[in-house]
Design a protein around this motif. Structure first.
Motif, mmCIF file in Angstrom:
data_model
loop_
_atom_site.group_PDB
_atom_site.id
_atom_site.type_symbol
_atom_site.label_atom_id
_atom_site.label_comp_id
_atom_site.label_asym_id
_atom_site.label_seq_id
_atom_site.Cartn_x
_atom_site.Cartn_y
_atom_site.Cartn_z
ATOM 1 N N LEU A 1 51.675 51.307 -4.418
ATOM 2 C CA LEU A 1 50.295 51.790 -4.481
ATOM 3 C C LEU A 1 49.150 51.393 -4.023
ATOM 4 O O LEU A 1 47.997 51.587 -3.738
ATOM 5 C CB LEU A 1 50.662 53.136 -5.970
ATOM 6 C CG LEU A 1 51.813 53.966 -5.621
ATOM 7 C CD1 LEU A 1 51.532 54.817 -7.668
ATOM 8 C CD2 LEU A 1 51.432 55.004 -5.112
ATOM 9 N N GLU B 1 47.269 61.680 -1.030
ATOM 10 C CA GLU B 1 48.693 62.955 -0.794
ATOM 11 C C GLU B 1 49.144 60.981 0.571
ATOM 12 O O GLU B 1 49.826 60.352 0.642
ATOM 13 C CB GLU B 1 49.044 63.343 -0.056
ATOM 14 C CG GLU B 1 48.777 64.443 -0.685
ATOM 15 C CD GLU B 1 47.117 64.558 -1.442
ATOM 16 O OE1 GLU B 1 46.407 64.763 -0.197
ATOM 17 O OE2 GLU B 1 46.757 65.851 -2.334
ATOM 18 N N ARG B 2 48.439 60.704 1.142
ATOM 19 C CA ARG B 2 48.610 59.814 2.946
ATOM 20 C C ARG B 2 48.818 58.189 1.456
ATOM 21 O O ARG B 2 50.064 57.907 2.156
ATOM 22 C CB ARG B 2 47.752 59.398 3.410
ATOM 23 C CG ARG B 2 47.503 60.517 4.300
ATOM 24 C CD ARG B 2 46.274 59.925 5.279
ATOM 25 N NE ARG B 2 45.046 59.434 5.276
ATOM 26 C CZ ARG B 2 44.056 59.901 5.130
ATOM 27 N NH1 ARG B 2 44.092 61.297 6.111
ATOM 28 N NH2 ARG B 2 42.384 59.871 4.918
ATOM 29 N N GLY C 1 50.463 58.261 -1.703
ATOM 30 C CA GLY C 1 51.137 58.552 -2.104
ATOM 31 C C GLY C 1 53.155 57.697 -1.094
ATOM 32 O O GLY C 1 53.790 57.581 -1.505
ATOM 33 N N ALA C 2 52.409 58.716 0.515
ATOM 34 C CA ALA C 2 53.512 59.117 1.387
ATOM 35 C C ALA C 2 53.525 56.985 1.406
ATOM 36 O O ALA C 2 55.122 56.443 2.060
ATOM 37 C CB ALA C 2 53.270 59.486 2.330
ATOM 38 N N SER D 1 56.099 56.530 -2.374
ATOM 39 C CA SER D 1 55.402 57.301 -3.667
ATOM 40 C C SER D 1 55.399 58.720 -3.321
ATOM 41 O O SER D 1 55.073 59.725 -2.599
ATOM 42 C CB SER D 1 54.664 56.341 -4.528
ATOM 43 O OG SER D 1 55.144 57.242 -5.874
ATOM 44 N N ASN D 2 53.975 59.224 -4.378
ATOM 45 C CA ASN D 2 53.713 60.638 -4.384
ATOM 46 C C ASN D 2 52.468 60.930 -4.879
ATOM 47 O O ASN D 2 52.558 59.849 -5.827
ATOM 48 C CB ASN D 2 55.077 62.011 -5.491
ATOM 49 C CG ASN D 2 55.387 61.729 -6.579
ATOM 50 O OD1 ASN D 2 55.155 61.407 -7.063
ATOM 51 N ND2 ASN D 2 56.066 61.202 -6.377
ATOM 52 N N LYS D 3 52.199 61.873 -5.124
ATOM 53 C CA LYS D 3 51.253 62.132 -5.952
ATOM 54 C C LYS D 3 50.801 62.108 -7.488
ATOM 55 O O LYS D 3 50.382 61.094 -7.508
ATOM 56 C CB LYS D 3 50.130 63.580 -5.102
ATOM 57 C CG LYS D 3 48.422 63.197 -5.822
ATOM 58 C CD LYS D 3 48.531 64.948 -4.945
ATOM 59 C CE LYS D 3 46.908 65.368 -5.514
ATOM 60 N NZ LYS D 3 46.664 66.412 -5.173
ATOM 61 N N ALA D 4 51.370 62.119 -7.822
ATOM 62 C CA ALA D 4 51.942 62.428 -8.870
ATOM 63 C C ALA D 4 51.746 60.900 -9.545
ATOM 64 O O ALA D 4 51.435 60.697 -10.561
ATOM 65 C CB ALA D 4 53.767 63.411 -9.631
ATOM 66 N N GLN D 5 52.520 59.945 -9.446
ATOM 67 C CA GLN D 5 52.866 58.896 -9.801
ATOM 68 C C GLN D 5 51.363 57.761 -9.759
ATOM 69 O O GLN D 5 51.279 57.481 -10.165
ATOM 70 C CB GLN D 5 53.725 57.823 -8.750
ATOM 71 C CG GLN D 5 54.658 58.168 -8.384
ATOM 72 C CD GLN D 5 55.649 57.718 -9.993
ATOM 73 O OE1 GLN D 5 54.889 57.763 -10.630
ATOM 74 N NE2 GLN D 5 56.810 57.671 -10.112
#
Length: 191
Positions: free
Chosen positions: A16, A35-36, A38-39, A43-47
């Protein structure tokens, strides 16, 4: 049947931070998208929110880590501030995202609370310069914090010039640019 082994928390956090570095250096804090990041990190936004609390928390963690890593790699040498500036210049050249990230921090987080890690590291560096001044190793022509600031800014001078100015000095080779930094800091110190 294969069992799922989740990635280590440090690995996710590290990915991240790496993805955030590229995103923030390119577009700054305001235009960066979680979002970008995380991607790009797989991973993802939540992480991002889990590890850093917010986009600003991620940005601040990245800036603090960048400063710590840089100073660990290029520890202050008050006995030879000119050569230290040359090594700092080398890091800025090797990592073009570094000056960009620190510029975004200065522009977009100036109103935020100072980052404790950076405040502490800065105070340590200034104290080392002050100690060297008292010992007669470094001239007292400037207050310690001012002298350190001048040295750092000279070190990253070439990495922070505008495209218009860079066009005027394009003929200055990379080796010569480094030497200009070393010579300018030497002149600042009265050598």
């Amino acid at each position: 049947m294969a069992t799922f082994t989740p990635p280590a928390a440090d690995a996710v956090r590290g990915r991240l931070l790496l993805a955030a570095r590229d995103e923030f250096a390119a577009v700054g804090l305001v235009n960066a998208r979680i979002e970008r990041i995380g991607a790009a990190a797989g991973s993802n936004k939540a992480q991002v929110f889990h590890y850093f609390g917010s986009k600003e928390g991620l940005f601040d963690a990245l800036v603090a880590q960048t400063v710590d890593t840089t100073l660990a790699e290029v520890p202050l040498d008050v006995g030879d501030l000119a050569e230290w500036a040359g090594r700092l210049h080398d890091v800025a050249v090797a990592r073009p995202w570094l000056p960009r990230l620190l510029t975004w921090h200065r522009l977009e987080r100036a109103e935020a609370s100072p980052l404790p890690t950076i405040s502490e590291r800065s105070a340590e560096l200034v104290a080392a310069v002050e100690h060297a001044q008292r010992a007669g190793v470094v001239p007292r022509s400037y207050r310690p914090a001012v002298l350190l600031g001048l040295v750092v800014h000279l070190a990253v001078f070439w990495s922070s010039t505008s495209a218009e100015y860079d066009a005027l000095v394009r003929a200055v080779t990379p080796q010569r640019r480094r030497q200009v930094v070393v010579d300018a800091v030497g002149a600042l110190l009265g050598r």
